[in-house]
Design an enzyme around this catalytic site. Structure first.
Site, PDB file in Angstrom:
ATOM      1  N   LYS A   1      -5.777  34.342  14.217  1.00 28.45           N
ATOM      2  CA  LYS A   1      -5.073  35.507  13.674  1.00 28.45           C
ATOM      3  C   LYS A   1      -5.994  36.713  13.579  1.00 28.45           C
ATOM      4  O   LYS A   1      -5.602  37.839  13.916  1.00 28.45           O
ATOM      5  CB  LYS A   1      -4.494  35.160  12.294  1.00 28.45           C
TER       6      LYS A   1
ATOM      7  N   GLN B   1      -3.497  31.819   3.696  1.00 28.64           N
ATOM      8  CA  GLN B   1      -3.256  30.736   4.646  1.00 28.64           C
ATOM      9  C   GLN B   1      -2.792  29.461   3.918  1.00 28.64           C
ATOM     10  O   GLN B   1      -3.411  29.036   2.945  1.00 28.64           O
ATOM     11  CB  GLN B   1      -4.537  30.443   5.445  1.00 28.64           C
TER      12      GLN B   1
ATOM     13  N   ASP C   1       3.836  37.417   5.653  1.00 29.16           N
ATOM     14  CA  ASP C   1       4.290  36.061   6.000  1.00 29.16           C
ATOM     15  C   ASP C   1       5.795  35.901   5.766  1.00 29.16           C
ATOM     16  O   ASP C   1       6.417  34.973   6.285  1.00 29.16           O
ATOM     17  CB  ASP C   1       3.535  35.010   5.167  1.00 29.16           C
TER      18      ASP C   1
END
Length: 290
Positions: free
Chosen positions: A56, A100, A123
């Site tokens: 990412k 994460q 997200d």
């Protein structure tokens, strides 16, 4: 059907999306605006998570998005993580925040997700963004994997309106938000999970079959309808091979279209994160214009 099957190539489409993002970012920077910024938080040393975070951050760098990386030890307390998130929420030059997942067992995911500002929740997991998705309201962030699947299917001209779609896997990250997005696209949706009594009945009835379980080769040839579209979200390591939920070699000859693993949904998920970060950034840029 072998030889005519469409391979839904997320890798090449993802490359084009990232080129477009880079052009947009460059145009803003040339006009004197700061570059977009994504804050990435990793707690612990989970090997897959470390790989995902690296991918990412590399993707951010290539399109001109600055990434701030906070790597916290496994024994970090919830209060310490929430304090960091509060600091990032307050930073005007941070457009997106990504914590994460999965988190260590002692840190409740729900509290962490609630702590991230919905405006920086790239997200797409905050209840406000999930609620916008369920309510078919524009302006929120759609979770990255469902968004990536949606973009991929649209690119290949696969219309979901009126189609029977089966989603295997009812997880928080993919299955549940994906089923809401599919309803938004006017599909008829069945969601299967570990307690589904006759999985094969649902998969065989699907015009579009999407599997997101992480169980290697769960979906066999006799579970897939002739001419179906198959989207494989799962990714597992078997020996030295990376495989998906679907037995690709056995299934590909009988379907209209299928995603490979790797190179299908994975790159689209990362590109969707970049798109969400760009969306958050553009809102801030337009706000500063006003």
């Amino acid at each position: 059907m072998e030889g005519s099957t469409i391979i839904l190539d997320g890798k090449s489409l993802s490359r084009r999306i990232r080129e477009d993002i880079k052009k947009k970012v460059d145009s803003y920077v040339q006009k004197g605006y700061r570059e977009p910024c994504l804050a990435v938080v990793l707690v612990g040393e989970d090997p897959p998570s470390m790989v995902y975070v690296k991918n990412k951050r590399n993707a951010c760098e290539k399109v001109g998005i600055r990434s701030l990386f906070y790597h916290l030890p496994y024994n970090t307390k919830l209060s310490e993580l929430l304090e960091l998130i509060a600091e990032l929420n307050a930073k005007e030059d941070v457009d997106g925040i990504l914590v994460q997942l999965p988190l260590p067992a002692h840190i409740p995911m729900e509290e962490v997700i609630l702590a991230i500002s919905p405006k920086k929740d790239v997200d797409g997991f905050h209840p406000e963004n999930m609620g916008r998705l369920l309510g078919r309201l524009e302006g929120g962030f759609i979770p990255c994997t469902p968004l990536g699947i949606d973009i991929l299917l649209k690119h290949y001209g696969i219309d979901l309106k009126g189609k029977d779609v089966t989603v295997v896997g009812a997880g928080f990250i993919v299955g549940r938000p994906l089923s809401a997005l599919l309803l938004w696209r006017e599909a008829t949706v069945s969601v299967c999970h570990i307690h589904t009594k006759d999985l094969k009945k649902y998969t065989l009835g699907a015009d579009v079959l999407i599997s997101a379980t992480g169980v290697p080769h769960l979906i066999k040839e006799d579970m897939v309808k002739e001419g179906a579209v198959v989207v494989d979200v799962g990714i597992s390591k078997v020996g030295d091979r990376i495989v998906g939920d679907v037995d690709f070699e056995a299934v590909k000859h009988k379907v209209y279209a299928i995603t490979p693993v790797p190179g299908g949904v994975g790159p689209m998920t990362v590109s969707s994160l970049l798109l969400n970060t760009l969306q958050a950034y553009e809102k801030n840029v337009n706000k500063s214009k006003g």
